[in-house]
Design a protein around this motif. Structure first.
Motif, PDB file in Angstrom:
ATOM      1  N   ASP A 135       0.781  -1.121   0.030  1.00  0.00           N
ATOM      2  CA  ASP A 135       0.024   0.138  -0.195  1.00  0.00           C
ATOM      3  C   ASP A 135       0.864   1.185  -0.003  1.00  0.00           C
ATOM      4  N   SER A 142      -0.623   3.838  -2.346  1.00  0.00           N
ATOM      5  CA  SER A 142      -2.333   3.949  -2.297  1.00  0.00           C
ATOM      6  C   SER A 142      -2.984   5.146  -1.666  1.00  0.00           C
ATOM      7  N   TYR A 143      -3.973   5.407  -1.967  1.00  0.00           N
ATOM      8  CA  TYR A 143      -4.754   6.696  -1.487  1.00  0.00           C
ATOM      9  C   TYR A 143      -5.211   6.614  -0.167  1.00  0.00           C
ATOM     10  N   ASP A 144      -5.326   5.386   0.264  1.00  0.00           N
ATOM     11  CA  ASP A 144      -5.738   5.009   1.715  1.00  0.00           C
ATOM     12  C   ASP A 144      -4.767   4.037   2.167  1.00  0.00           C
ATOM     13  N   ARG A 145      -4.178   4.155   3.302  1.00  0.00           N
ATOM     14  CA  ARG A 145      -3.289   3.384   3.955  1.00  0.00           C
ATOM     15  C   ARG A 145      -4.150   1.970   4.211  1.00  0.00           C
ATOM     16  N   ARG A 148      -4.901  -0.199   2.252  1.00  0.00           N
ATOM     17  CA  ARG A 148      -5.731  -0.587   0.903  1.00  0.00           C
ATOM     18  C   ARG A 148      -4.845  -0.786   0.009  1.00  0.00           C
ATOM     19  N   LYS A 149      -4.644  -1.783  -0.948  1.00  0.00           N
ATOM     20  CA  LYS A 149      -3.737  -1.984  -1.877  1.00  0.00           C
ATOM     21  C   LYS A 149      -4.479  -1.323  -3.176  1.00  0.00           C
ATOM     22  N   ARG A 150      -3.715  -0.601  -3.816  1.00  0.00           N
ATOM     23  CA  ARG A 150      -4.362   0.180  -5.239  1.00  0.00           C
ATOM     24  C   ARG A 150      -4.582  -1.022  -6.145  1.00  0.00           C
ATOM     25  N   HIS A 208     -13.657  -1.538  -6.671  1.00  0.00           N
ATOM     26  CA  HIS A 208     -14.093  -0.262  -5.740  1.00  0.00           C
ATOM     27  C   HIS A 208     -14.161  -0.695  -4.453  1.00  0.00           C
ATOM     28  N   TYR A 209     -13.380  -2.005  -4.096  1.00  0.00           N
ATOM     29  CA  TYR A 209     -13.415  -2.604  -2.762  1.00  0.00           C
ATOM     30  C   TYR A 209     -14.571  -2.944  -2.074  1.00  0.00           C
TER      31      TYR A 209
END
Length: 134
Positions: A44, A47-50, A52-54, A77-78
């Motif tokens: 990550d 990534s945009y959010d720690r 979460r993997k892009r 989209h998770y």
């Protein structure tokens, strides 16, 4: 010509920069029935959010988001943690297959009376009375 297209246009497939980034940072997750390929980052860091993997999709042919089936859209989209290759989305009997948006193509829907179909339509019924100024 296709080498120049891949360098200068993003809508005709992935650019060399994306291929480089995915080769360096990503791992292949799966492929859908339309030939689109899906990737996930190894960690990550970018990534945009720690935590979460892009995630990426490389479209086969023209880049159009409507070419992504529902199960892969949910994974991108998770909505789902596991990709459809590991845990397939259950299909209901009434669900139809995913098809891309055909607007602007020769397969687009053109109703009777459409200009692209000749502009011929049935005459209006007698219940319409056009307004005329006095």
């Amino acid at each position: 010509m296709s080498v120049l297209k891949s360098i200068f246009t993003w809508w005709n497939g992935a650019t060399p920069g994306i291929h480089f980034t995915i080769a360096r940072r990503g791992r292949f997750v799966g492929q859908d029935d339309m030939g689109n390929r899906y990737f996930e980052a190894r960690d990550d860091r970018d990534s945009y959010d720690r935590g979460r993997k892009r995630r990426w999709v490389i479209y086969k042919g023209y880049a159009d988001a409507s070419k992504v089936p529902a199960e892969w859209h949910g994974w991108l989209h998770y909505t789902f943690d596991e990709p459809p290759t590991a845990q397939p989305l259950p299909r209901k009997a009434w669900e139809k297959d995913s098809i891309p948006n055909l607007t602007g193509t020769i397969h687009a829907y053109r109703p009777k009376g459409a200009i692209a179909r000749g502009g011929e339509r049935q005459r209006a019924t007698g219940d319409y009375e056009a307004w005329t100024p006095e």
